[in-house]
Motif scaffolding. Structure first.
Motif, PDB file in Angstrom:
ATOM      1  N   GLN A   8       9.152   5.541   1.100  1.00 28.06           N
ATOM      2  CA  GLN A   8       8.219   6.411   1.536  1.00 28.06           C
ATOM      3  C   GLN A   8       7.336   6.899   0.761  1.00 28.06           C
ATOM      4  O   GLN A   8       6.025   6.672   0.749  1.00 28.06           O
ATOM      5  N   ALA A   9       7.657   7.350  -0.536  1.00 26.12           N
ATOM      6  CA  ALA A   9       6.902   7.556  -1.605  1.00 26.12           C
ATOM      7  C   ALA A   9       6.100   6.418  -2.285  1.00 26.12           C
ATOM      8  O   ALA A   9       4.784   6.704  -2.602  1.00 26.12           O
ATOM      9  N   ARG A  10       6.661   5.175  -2.142  1.00 24.67           N
ATOM     10  CA  ARG A  10       5.849   4.191  -2.703  1.00 24.67           C
ATOM     11  C   ARG A  10       4.617   3.880  -1.654  1.00 24.67           C
ATOM     12  O   ARG A  10       3.463   3.418  -2.174  1.00 24.67           O
ATOM     13  N   ALA A  11       5.071   3.684  -0.468  1.00 24.25           N
ATOM     14  CA  ALA A  11       4.016   3.590   0.420  1.00 24.25           C
ATOM     15  C   ALA A  11       2.901   4.464   0.535  1.00 24.25           C
ATOM     16  O   ALA A  11       1.794   4.112   0.670  1.00 24.25           O
ATOM     17  N   ALA A  12       3.414   5.723   0.425  1.00 28.68           N
ATOM     18  CA  ALA A  12       2.190   6.876   0.479  1.00 28.68           C
ATOM     19  C   ALA A  12       1.609   6.844  -0.697  1.00 28.68           C
ATOM     20  O   ALA A  12       0.165   7.011  -0.674  1.00 28.68           O
ATOM     21  N   SER A  13       1.914   6.427  -1.930  1.00 33.51           N
ATOM     22  CA  SER A  13       0.901   6.113  -3.049  1.00 33.51           C
ATOM     23  C   SER A  13       0.060   5.001  -2.824  1.00 33.51           C
ATOM     24  O   SER A  13      -1.120   5.268  -3.374  1.00 33.51           O
TER      25      SER A  13
END
Length: 417
Positions: A8-13
């Motif tokens: 989720q953190a990668r997609a959010a970035s």
């Protein structure tokens, strides 16, 4: 961080740049990952525009991240973003740009996102104003090299095969001798290595044996079905009258059954001996060393290799077209029903209801086959990192099959698990 939190953190970035930390709050579960995309697309919220996506609309950024980086197909992306499939297609980038943009996204996602802005709403608003008045071009990386062709000897078992199209896979898959050069079969080894299978007719069935050592497919070079041993390179041709052949390996990987127009052809992989059964039913698979066939008027049968009927499923309410599997001993049937796996006896009586311990967003759609007497292989797509699971029919305990891809259930064939 958990696997879902990192994802989720990668997609959010990629979606929100400097606003990523705020967008990814509450991470760590499939449900929060799902909600993040809807939150990102809410017209009531403002987010930063990452460098790769400047000049693109918020919807287009979400679609590109979901398809090219996260691996969702068109149907799942539409549901993830709350859009129609037509809108997803309309906002996709041209085919020739996808591989390069996917590489750019992978490169960007591996770089730590900048710290959150002190005044995120103000910064996001200014970014929107700048984007609205400009026509920035997304920087593109060099196209990814094509996948290699499966060698005569792969030296490792095959975990699965899948039929892909360009919109489902960033690499351009060519050349295939078909009307659509972007469609064809890939196979993936137990190490995760991938190869093209250009000799397999894209529109027809490809099967991987349960031990992962053999492939069966309609060969364009030979114009017939062949069995290829990927560990030795040996090829066994199978007498083929009609190219649209349904194929199924037995659980011990010894026999291949092939459905033709008026019969079922069974080939012994070890000896090459061919047995032809004159049956007017559809091939469903195997129960141990017996065939499972069905038709709309006579139900489901378990047949010996001489064509005699071993057992017949007598449940009138059981649709023979269900995605079911008969157990190796031929005494039980596993069928999907809602979120459960039902285990029936041959009279159609439910003897067990299995609540599979699947991720909360997974949707049980198909039972592929039994793996021994106590486990079944399921197709259960959802917003997770796998689509195929092994489930214990006694306890419901589930474990994902490594490398299982995000593709439609009819476009995947499972081998070694």
């Amino acid at each position: 961080m958990t696997g879902w939190a990192e994802r989720q953190a990668r997609a959010a970035s990629l979606l929100a740049g400097r606003s990523a930390a705020r967008l990814a709050r509450g991470s760590g579960t499939p449900a929060s990952y799902f909600r993040m995309f809807r939150r990102f697309l809410s017209p009531l919220r403002l987010w930063d525009a990452p460098a790769w996506g400047r000049g693109l609309s918020r919807r287009q950024r979400a679609i590109l991240v979901a398809t090219l980086h996260e691996g969702w197909d068109e149907e799942d992306t539409a549901e993830l973003c709350g859009l129609s499939q037509a809108k997803v297609r309309a906002l996709a980038v041209p085919q020739e740009e996808r591989a390069a943009l996917a590489a750019r996204l992978r490169e960007t996602a591996t770089t730590p996102a900048p710290a959150s802005a002190r005044f995120p709403k103000l910064v996001a608003g200014l970014c929107l104003l700048v984007v609205a008045g400009s026509a920035a071009v997304v920087p593109l990386a060099s196209p990814a090299p094509p996948l290699p062709v499966l060698p005569a000897v792969a030296a490792e078992p095959i975990r699965y095969g899948m039929r892909v199209r360009e919109e489902l896979f960033p690499e351009r898959i060519e050349p295939f001798a078909s009307a659509d050069p972007s469609e064809g079969w890939l196979v993936v080894g137990t190490s995760g290595r991938r190869w093209r299978l250009p000799d397999a007719l894209p529109q027809t069935d490809v099967q991987v044996s349960p031990d992962g050592r053999k492939l069966a497919y309609y060969s364009l070079a030979r114009m017939q079905v062949v069995i290829q041993d990927v560990m030795t390179g040996a090829i066994i041709p199978v007498p083929t009258a009609f190219y649209k052949a349904a194929l199924a390996f037995s659980a011990d990987s010894r026999h291949l059954a092939m459905e033709q127009a008026d019969d079922v052809v069974v080939t012994d992989v070890r000896s090459g001996v061919v047995t032809r059964l004159r049956v007017d039913e559809f091939l469903l698979g195997w129960a141990g060393d017996h065939l499972v066939v069905s038709n709309s008027y006579d139900g489901i049968k378990v047949l010996a290799l001489d064509g005699s009927v071993i057992a017949k499923l007598r449940a009138a309410e059981l649709d023979p077209q269900w995605e079911l599997a008969v157990s190796p001993e031929g005494e039980a049937v596993a069928v999907p029903s809602g979120g459960r796996v039902l285990i029936l006896d041959l009279d159609g009586k439910v003897i067990r209801k299995v609540d599979a311990d699947l991720p909360p967003t997974a949707e049980l759609r198909r039972v592929y086959r039994w793996v021994g007497p106590g486990e079944v292989l399921l197709y259960a797509p959802g917003y997770g990192s796998a689509t195929v699971y092994l489930v214990d029919v006694r306890t419901g305990a589930a474990r994902p099959v490594a490398h299982a891809p995000q593709v439609a259930g009819h476009d995947i064939t499972i081998g070694a698990v």
